[in-house]
Design a protein around this motif. Structure first.
Motif, PDB file in Angstrom:
ATOM      1  N   GLU A 203       0.831  -1.213   0.000  1.00 34.60           N
ATOM      2  CA  GLU A 203       0.000   0.000   0.000  1.00 34.60           C
ATOM      3  C   GLU A 203       0.865   1.262   0.000  1.00 34.60           C
ATOM      4  OE1 GLU A 203      -3.580   2.320   0.028  1.00 34.60           O
ATOM      5  OE2 GLU A 203      -3.106   0.303  -0.641  1.00 34.60           O
TER       6      GLU A 203
ATOM      7  N   HIS B  53      -4.098   9.262  -0.156  1.00 38.88           N
ATOM      8  CA  HIS B  53      -3.354  10.131  -1.072  1.00 38.88           C
ATOM      9  C   HIS B  53      -3.513  11.602  -0.688  1.00 38.88           C
ATOM     10  CE1 HIS B  53      -2.860   6.371  -3.228  1.00 38.88           C
ATOM     11  NE2 HIS B  53      -4.149   6.202  -3.041  1.00 38.88           N
TER      12      HIS B  53
ATOM     13  N   GLU C  83      -8.396   9.666  -7.515  1.00 37.38           N
ATOM     14  CA  GLU C  83      -8.724   8.935  -6.291  1.00 37.38           C
ATOM     15  C   GLU C  83      -8.628   9.863  -5.073  1.00 37.38           C
ATOM     16  OE1 GLU C  83      -6.126   5.631  -5.524  1.00 37.38           O
ATOM     17  OE2 GLU C  83      -7.105   5.130  -3.632  1.00 37.38           O
TER      18      GLU C  83
ATOM     19  N   HIS D  74      -9.765   4.707   0.693  1.00 41.29           N
ATOM     20  CA  HIS D  74      -9.122   4.587  -0.622  1.00 41.29           C
ATOM     21  C   HIS D  74     -10.160   4.078  -1.618  1.00 41.29           C
ATOM     22  CE1 HIS D  74      -4.670   4.983   0.026  1.00 41.29           C
ATOM     23  NE2 HIS D  74      -5.095   4.943   1.281  1.00 41.29           N
ATOM     24  N   LEU D  75      -9.749   3.993  -2.885  1.00 39.44           N
ATOM     25  CA  LEU D  75     -10.589   3.340  -3.883  1.00 39.44           C
ATOM     26  C   LEU D  75      -9.764   2.238  -4.521  1.00 39.44           C
ATOM     27  CD1 LEU D  75     -12.201   6.515  -5.438  1.00 39.44           C
ATOM     28  CD2 LEU D  75     -13.372   4.761  -4.075  1.00 39.44           C
TER      29      LEU D  75
HETATM   30 ZN   LIG Z   1      -5.222   4.404  -2.792  1.00 40.00          ZN
END
Ligand SMILES: [Zn+2]
Length: 353
Positions: A56, A184, A199, A252-253
């Motif tokens: 990640e 992010h 995202e 997150h996506l």
């Molecule tokens: Zn992400």
């Protein structure tokens, strides 16, 4: 990391010894590479991206300092090197193994996070006092041999028990500190959908709605960063710990090269029973909304590993799926997603009373 510190980037097209080193580390972690030794070709890039996804970290297929550090950490096996308390702390999967074994033996080495900190030092000394000759806190060949000779089969580690205790005594949602970690941000857009959505932006939108609704429920909500910042995972975890969060929710996506991939998934740290409970509840709610069930998964992502509270990473949809991406543009839909996550958090707190 001493000699292992690196500053230059290793990228596709490169052909040198550094690439060879990266390839052998990736292979030993189970990644398939058929490029010529030392040549950064397509399969090396694919392996780097898969590794980055597992850990990640930013998925760019380039080996920069952050990816390199992760590769080095992931490569250590217990017994490869001498472990002891020093600054900066030693980190790696070997430390993680040591912590797990010590915990299983009843020596509380703290959370199994792969970081040799003061708690692990205390546990090593306690272990040495009982089983080894020197009580110097230095986990070298002698201590390793002593540990290897012991059967480690006691279920339920002290670190796990402590977390469960914390969960049992955890506050009601009205008093809980909920740390939200929008994925992010700043200069890191995350993945970008075919409709052009970043995202980072969609995660931020969903995070602010989640914060709003949690506040209405009476929770104290904190963020790991501002919209303009993109701290790395360790820094996010450090901030969450400093904020003394009762739980952490990271947004997150998901993304896949196959655009038809769809659905919701959640992730928790493997050793965390409370994290798993929360992850499963959030997934249940998202699936009840109609999302395809992509399951809850145990992961050793830095953020989940280094946070001291039950932590869940949520991917409510795939940004790489144009239908799901379009839905995320709809403000009402984001509100519904947020309220289903809030409902799961409420259920989690009610059950832990
Ligand atoms: Zn992400």
């Amino acid at each position: 990391m001493g000699l292992e510190r690196m500053t230059e980037l290793i990228r596709p097209g490169d052909h040198n010894e550094k690439v060879k080193d990266v390839q052998s580390r990736l292979r030993s972690l189970g990644h398939d590479i058929v490029d010529a030794a030392g040549y950064f070709g397509g399969t090396t890039k694919r392996a780097v991206r898969a590794f980055q996804q597992q850990r990640e970290i930013l998925i760019d297929g380039i080996v920069g300092p952050n990816t390199w550090n992760e590769l080095v950490e992931a490569s250590w096996r217990l017994g490869d090197r001498t472990l002891y308390l020093r600054h900066p702390y030693l980190r790696g999967d070997d430390v993680n193994t040591l912590q797990a074994r010590l915990n299983a033996l009843g020596f509380d080495s703290g959370r199994e996070d792969g970081i040799f900190g003061p708690e692990t030092d205390v546990a090593v000394r306690a272990f040495q006092k009982e089983y080894a000759t020197a009580e110097d806190g230095i986990f070298g060949p002698a201590s390793h041999a002593a540990l290897a000779g012991l059967r480690v089969d006691r279920p339920g580690t002290s670190a796990k028990l402590r977390e469960e205790l914390k969960k049992d005594l955890g506050p009601r949602l009205e008093q809980a500190v909920v740390v939200i970690d929008p994925g992010h941000g700043g200069t890191d857009p995350g993945e970008v959908g075919t409709r052009g959505n970043r995202e980072a932006d969609l995660c931020w939108e969903l995070s602010t709605r989640l914060a709003e609704q949690l506040s209405i429920e009476g929770a104290r909500v904190r963020f790991t960063h501002t919209e303009a910042e993109a701290p790395d995972s360790s820094e996010r975890a450090r901030r969450a710990n400093e904020l003394q969060g009762d739980i952490l929710v990271s947004i997150h996506l998901n993304s896949h090269e196959e655009w038809t991939a769809e659905g919701a998934s959640t992730y928790f740290f493997g050793g965390s029973h409370a994290g798993q409970t929360l992850a499963e509840k959030i997934l249940d709610e998202l699936v009840m909304l109609g999302a395809r069930d992509c399951r809850s998964h145990a992961r050793s992502y830095t953020l989940l590993r280094e946070t001291r509270m039950p932590a869940v990473l949520v991917e409510p949809a795939f940004i790489s799926n144009p239908d799901e991406e379009k839905k995320l543009e709809d403000s009402d839909h984001l509100n519904v997603l947020a309220s289903s996550i809030v409902a799961a958090i409420r259920r989690y707190h009610e059950e832990s009373l």
